[in-house]
Design an enzyme around this catalytic site. Structure first.
Site, PDB file in Angstrom:
ATOM      1  N   GLU A 175      -8.493  13.117  10.995  1.00 43.02           N
ATOM      2  CA  GLU A 175      -8.999  11.786  10.610  1.00 43.02           C
ATOM      3  C   GLU A 175      -9.029  10.973  11.893  1.00 43.02           C
ATOM      4  O   GLU A 175      -7.980  10.586  12.412  1.00 43.02           O
ATOM      5  CB  GLU A 175      -8.053  11.113   9.596  1.00 43.02           C
ATOM      6  CG  GLU A 175      -7.718  11.946   8.372  1.00 43.02           C
ATOM      7  CD  GLU A 175      -8.876  12.039   7.397  1.00 43.02           C
ATOM      8  OE1 GLU A 175      -9.840  11.265   7.528  1.00 43.02           O
ATOM      9  OE2 GLU A 175      -8.825  12.921   6.520  1.00 43.02           O
ATOM     10  N   ASN A 220      -1.411   2.430  14.194  1.00 44.73           N
ATOM     11  CA  ASN A 220      -1.990   1.181  13.676  1.00 44.73           C
ATOM     12  C   ASN A 220      -1.511   0.772  12.286  1.00 44.73           C
ATOM     13  O   ASN A 220      -1.499  -0.410  11.971  1.00 44.73           O
ATOM     14  CB  ASN A 220      -3.519   1.231  13.731  1.00 44.73           C
ATOM     15  CG  ASN A 220      -4.091   2.333  12.886  1.00 44.73           C
ATOM     16  OD1 ASN A 220      -3.673   3.482  12.982  1.00 44.73           O
ATOM     17  ND2 ASN A 220      -5.025   1.997  12.034  1.00 44.73           N
ATOM     18  N   CYS A 268      -8.955   1.892  11.622  1.00 43.90           N
ATOM     19  CA  CYS A 268     -10.055   2.804  11.935  1.00 43.90           C
ATOM     20  C   CYS A 268     -11.331   2.290  11.300  1.00 43.90           C
ATOM     21  O   CYS A 268     -12.426   2.505  11.801  1.00 43.90           O
ATOM     22  CB  CYS A 268      -9.736   4.207  11.447  1.00 43.90           C
ATOM     23  SG  CYS A 268      -9.237   4.275   9.727  1.00 43.90           S
ATOM     24  N   GLU A 286     -15.397   2.983  20.515  1.00 44.80           N
ATOM     25  CA  GLU A 286     -14.539   2.280  19.557  1.00 44.80           C
ATOM     26  C   GLU A 286     -13.714   1.237  20.307  1.00 44.80           C
ATOM     27  O   GLU A 286     -12.891   1.594  21.152  1.00 44.80           O
ATOM     28  CB  GLU A 286     -13.610   3.283  18.867  1.00 44.80           C
ATOM     29  CG  GLU A 286     -12.711   2.627  17.841  1.00 44.80           C
ATOM     30  CD  GLU A 286     -11.722   3.598  17.206  1.00 44.80           C
ATOM     31  OE1 GLU A 286     -11.134   4.428  17.935  1.00 44.80           O
ATOM     32  OE2 GLU A 286     -11.532   3.525  15.976  1.00 44.80           O
ATOM     33  N   ARG A 339       0.835  -1.208   0.000  1.00 45.42           N
ATOM     34  CA  ARG A 339       0.000   0.000   0.000  1.00 45.42           C
ATOM     35  C   ARG A 339       0.872   1.262   0.000  1.00 45.42           C
ATOM     36  O   ARG A 339       0.571   2.232  -0.694  1.00 45.42           O
ATOM     37  CB  ARG A 339      -0.909   0.007   1.239  1.00 45.42           C
ATOM     38  CG  ARG A 339      -1.972  -1.064   1.231  1.00 45.42           C
ATOM     39  CD  ARG A 339      -2.883  -0.947   2.432  1.00 45.42           C
ATOM     40  NE  ARG A 339      -3.655   0.285   2.423  1.00 45.42           N
ATOM     41  CZ  ARG A 339      -4.397   0.710   3.442  1.00 45.42           C
ATOM     42  NH1 ARG A 339      -4.468   0.025   4.559  1.00 45.42           N
ATOM     43  NH2 ARG A 339      -5.077   1.835   3.359  1.00 45.42           N
TER      44      ARG A 339
HETATM   45  P1  NAD Z   1      -3.891   8.472  19.573  1.00 48.73           P
HETATM   46  O1  NAD Z   1      -4.935   9.515  19.385  1.00 48.73           O
HETATM   47  O2  NAD Z   1      -3.672   7.914  20.924  1.00 48.73           O
HETATM   48  O3  NAD Z   1      -2.448   9.035  19.085  1.00 48.73           O
HETATM   49  C1  NAD Z   1      -2.290   9.565  17.798  1.00 48.73           C
HETATM   50  C2  NAD Z   1      -1.076  10.493  17.784  1.00 48.73           C
HETATM   51  O4  NAD Z   1      -1.337  11.624  18.616  1.00 48.73           O
HETATM   52  C3  NAD Z   1       0.202   9.852  18.284  1.00 48.73           C
HETATM   53  O5  NAD Z   1       1.268  10.222  17.445  1.00 48.73           O
HETATM   54  C4  NAD Z   1       0.359  10.493  19.659  1.00 48.73           C
HETATM   55  O6  NAD Z   1       1.693  10.570  20.101  1.00 48.73           O
HETATM   56  C5  NAD Z   1      -0.169  11.872  19.394  1.00 48.73           C
HETATM   57  N1  NAD Z   1      -0.528  12.648  20.592  1.00 48.73           N
HETATM   58  C6  NAD Z   1      -0.646  12.217  21.869  1.00 48.73           C
HETATM   59  N2  NAD Z   1      -0.992  13.243  22.685  1.00 48.73           N
HETATM   60  C7  NAD Z   1      -1.099  14.334  21.893  1.00 48.73           C
HETATM   61  C8  NAD Z   1      -1.436  15.691  22.139  1.00 48.73           C
HETATM   62  N3  NAD Z   1      -1.760  16.134  23.353  1.00 48.73           N
HETATM   63  N4  NAD Z   1      -1.450  16.541  21.096  1.00 48.73           N
HETATM   64  C9  NAD Z   1      -1.144  16.116  19.849  1.00 48.73           C
HETATM   65  N5  NAD Z   1      -0.827  14.836  19.557  1.00 48.73           N
HETATM   66  C10 NAD Z   1      -0.796  13.960  20.571  1.00 48.73           C
HETATM   67  O7  NAD Z   1      -4.247   7.321  18.522  1.00 48.73           O
HETATM   68  P2  NAD Z   1      -3.574   5.890  18.368  1.00 48.73           P
HETATM   69  O8  NAD Z   1      -3.963   5.076  19.545  1.00 48.73           O
HETATM   70  O9  NAD Z   1      -2.147   6.035  17.987  1.00 48.73           O
HETATM   71  O10 NAD Z   1      -4.354   5.392  17.062  1.00 48.73           O
HETATM   72  C11 NAD Z   1      -5.600   4.784  17.093  1.00 48.73           C
HETATM   73  C12 NAD Z   1      -6.704   5.753  16.745  1.00 48.73           C
HETATM   74  O11 NAD Z   1      -6.476   6.325  15.454  1.00 48.73           O
HETATM   75  C13 NAD Z   1      -8.047   5.049  16.628  1.00 48.73           C
HETATM   76  O12 NAD Z   1      -9.039   5.842  17.221  1.00 48.73           O
HETATM   77  C14 NAD Z   1      -8.260   4.941  15.132  1.00 48.73           C
HETATM   78  O13 NAD Z   1      -9.611   4.795  14.745  1.00 48.73           O
HETATM   79  C15 NAD Z   1      -7.661   6.226  14.669  1.00 48.73           C
HETATM   80  N6  NAD Z   1      -7.338   6.170  13.239  1.00 48.73           N
HETATM   81  C16 NAD Z   1      -8.096   6.905  12.363  1.00 48.73           C
HETATM   82  C17 NAD Z   1      -7.861   6.826  11.000  1.00 48.73           C
HETATM   83  C18 NAD Z   1      -8.677   7.599   9.992  1.00 48.73           C
HETATM   84  O14 NAD Z   1      -8.256   7.720   8.849  1.00 48.73           O
HETATM   85  N7  NAD Z   1      -9.834   8.133  10.354  1.00 48.73           N
HETATM   86  C19 NAD Z   1      -6.821   6.019  10.539  1.00 48.73           C
HETATM   87  C20 NAD Z   1      -6.066   5.299  11.453  1.00 48.73           C
HETATM   88  C21 NAD Z   1      -6.328   5.392  12.811  1.00 48.73           C
END
Ligand code: NAD
Length: 472
Positions: free
Chosen positions: A245, A149, A279, A373, A98
């Site tokens: 996203e 993920n 997601c 979720e 991908r």
């Molecule tokens: P998360 O929200 O815990 O972390 C995402 C990112 O945010 C990481 O890089 C983290 O270090 C950073 N972060 C942490 N604290 C922050 C702050 N205060 N300010 C700014 N950034 C900060 O998510 P995760 O657990 O890494 O990923 C899973 C989530 O992502 C799930 O909810 C999933 O559905 C979502 N997701 C969405 C899509 C989409 O396209 N809609 C795609 C993939 C994953």
């Protein structure tokens, strides 16, 4: 053992490091710099001072070259993803394919001219002039923040549109999987990308996130991750463009006319691929009452044969989830659902970060397991009586990312397309189905702003400009 990759700010001089562990064994497999706020500021200063001048041909060439190199290094890159995320080799190999697609699509878009020409003598008060439109890179720097993920593909979806449009980006990958992002950046540098166009900062978000959002050079924050942090960014961003996203809670809806075997196959694929950590994973199976018995039996049978275990074993269908804390959360949510009347049919076994594929029926839409979720390999089965009921249940959460529908009836297909409150409706496919070029993203709590996908992201990463000139 993965060699240490030290990027971000002045990494060679960093005295603080972030260890990266293999979720399956707990072994330390790499280390990255833990950037300070000053180093993040320096990254923005470097980015802002640089003016990219790559021609369209040069940008396309870099991306195509990186794609070819990545395909050559498939085994190495996929191994790195499995090591740091616990995703199985099958999932990691698929992800590398991908990422290469994203690069090739980005190269094609860079070559595609995006301007339009309008004649102005269209009305009685028109003039002999023409309006020409063009898209320019942002004046400032793009901040990108990515989740764990899809360790490399989420990064590719931020970086590639940025290169295609001659922007400058500072990217912070998830602290859980920073090595794949660093690998991707090094690949691009090797392919010829000026490092000022992409800097990776790694570190503790509690320390550096505020600077990434609030630095005065930032024009756009593009974030993929959970709802809580997405909304926190929206509240702090101020007068800046944001693209969010966020999470999903996607249904697979099985109507009474569906081929049950085909629907059950989509259900397990959608639920367990990538350890259920997409997601757009199937997080709720909404099944018509007339076939729920047979469907459930098939899903349980297929789940029994889903091989989970050592991510590095080529035959494994599902590795670990990201860490033990995540696995414990799924276990707790499943136990809570069972205490409220759900029936556990298979699974809910946990060993460290390894969590077995799990099926429950008698699930009610109000249970936390399906209202929130649950980002792992859990298949909750919910019964509905007719299409109105299916649409009501499907729309009944705060999320609105994607959906999959199993039906051959056109009247049903068009009703779902019109009435589901989501960004994507896939008939006879999993909710996660997409190609890397096409628009992708959700509504409600699942996303805000432009969508992703190489073409849409390019729109959000550029400003439109028009200029007009005399045209005799
Ligand atoms: P998360 O929200 O815990 O972390 C995402 C990112 O945010 C990481 O890089 C983290 O270090 C950073 N972060 C942490 N604290 C922050 C702050 N205060 N300010 C700014 N950034 C900060 O998510 P995760 O657990 O890494 O990923 C899973 C989530 O992502 C799930 O909810 C999933 O559905 C979502 N997701 C969405 C899509 C989409 O396209 N809609 C795609 C993939 C994953």
């Amino acid at each position: 053992m993965t060699k240490p990759l030290l990027l971000g700010g002045e990494p060679a001089h960093s005295e603080r490091f972030l260890d990266v562990h293999h979720p399956y064994t707990g072994a330390r497999i790499g280390v990255v710099a833990m950037a300070t706020v000053d180093q993040v500021r320096e990254a923005f200063r470097i980015a802002q001072a640089y003016r990219p001048a790559l021609s369209r041909y040069e940008r396309a060439d870099i991306m195509n070259r990186a794609a070819a190199m990545l395909r050559m290094r498939l085994a190495e890159a996929a191994r790195l993803i499995s090591l740091e995320s616990g995703l199985c080799q099958k999932d990691a190999i698929y992800e590398i394919g991908r990422v290469a697609d994203v690069l090739n699509f980005g190269a094609n878009e860079a070559l595609r001219d995006d301007g339009q020409v309008f004649s102005c003598d269209l009305t009685p008060h028109g003039k002999r002039r023409k309006v020409i439109t063009m898209r320019e890179p942002l004046q400032g720097v793009i901040t990108a923040i990515t989740p764990f993920n899809h360790p490399m593909n989420q990064v590719a979806h931020k970086v590639v549109p940025s290169i295609a449009t001659n922007n400058r980006m500072v990217l912070k990958p998830s602290e859980k999987v920073p090595l794949s992002a660093c690998y991707f950046a090094e690949l691009l540098y090797e392919a010829g990308l000026p490092p000022e166009m992409l800097q990776i900062v790694t570190g503790d978000p509690r320390e550096i996130a505020d600077e990434l959002i609030g630095n005065p050079h930032v024009d756009l924050i593009t974030f993929t991750g959970g709802v809580a942090i997405g909304k926190h960014i929206a509240a702090r961003a101020g007068y800046r463009r944001i693209v969010l996203e966020l999470g999903g809670n996607d249904p697979l809806i099985v109507m009474e006319d569906a081929d049950i075997e085909r629907a059950a196959e989509l259900a397990v694929q959608g639920s367990y691929k990538n350890s259920g950590q997409r997601c757009t994973a199937v997080k709720r199976m909404l099944v018509h009452a007339s076939l729920v018995g047979e469907f459930t039996e098939m899903v349980v049978e297929k789940t029994r044969h889903w091989r989970y275990g050592d991510p590095m074993d080529a035959d494994t269908d599902m590795g670990t989830v990201i860490d033990e804390a995540a696995a414990m959360l799924f276990e707790q949510r499943v136990n809570a659902a069972v205490s409220q009347g759900a029936r556990l049919l298979i699974g809910n076994h946990r060993d460290g970060a390894l969590y077995s594929p799990t099926v429950l029926d008698n699930v009610h839409p109000d249970m936390a397991l399906v209202r929130q979720e649950t980002f792992g390999p859990v298949s909750p089965i919910i019964v509905f009586k007719d299409i109105d009921d299916a649409i009501r249940i499907s729309n009944g959460t705060a999320f609105g990312l994607s959906s999959g529908v199993c039906t051959n009836r056109m009247d049903y297909a068009t009703r779902f397309a019109n009435e589901l409150h989501v960004g994507n409706v896939n008939i006879w496919e999993v909710p996660g189905y997409r190609i890397e070029l096409t628009p992708f993203g959700g509504i409600k709590d699942s996303g805000l702003g432009y969508k992703e996908g190489v073409q849409e992201a390019i729109k959000s990463f550029t400003n439109g400009k028009t200029f007009t000139l005399p045209w005799a």
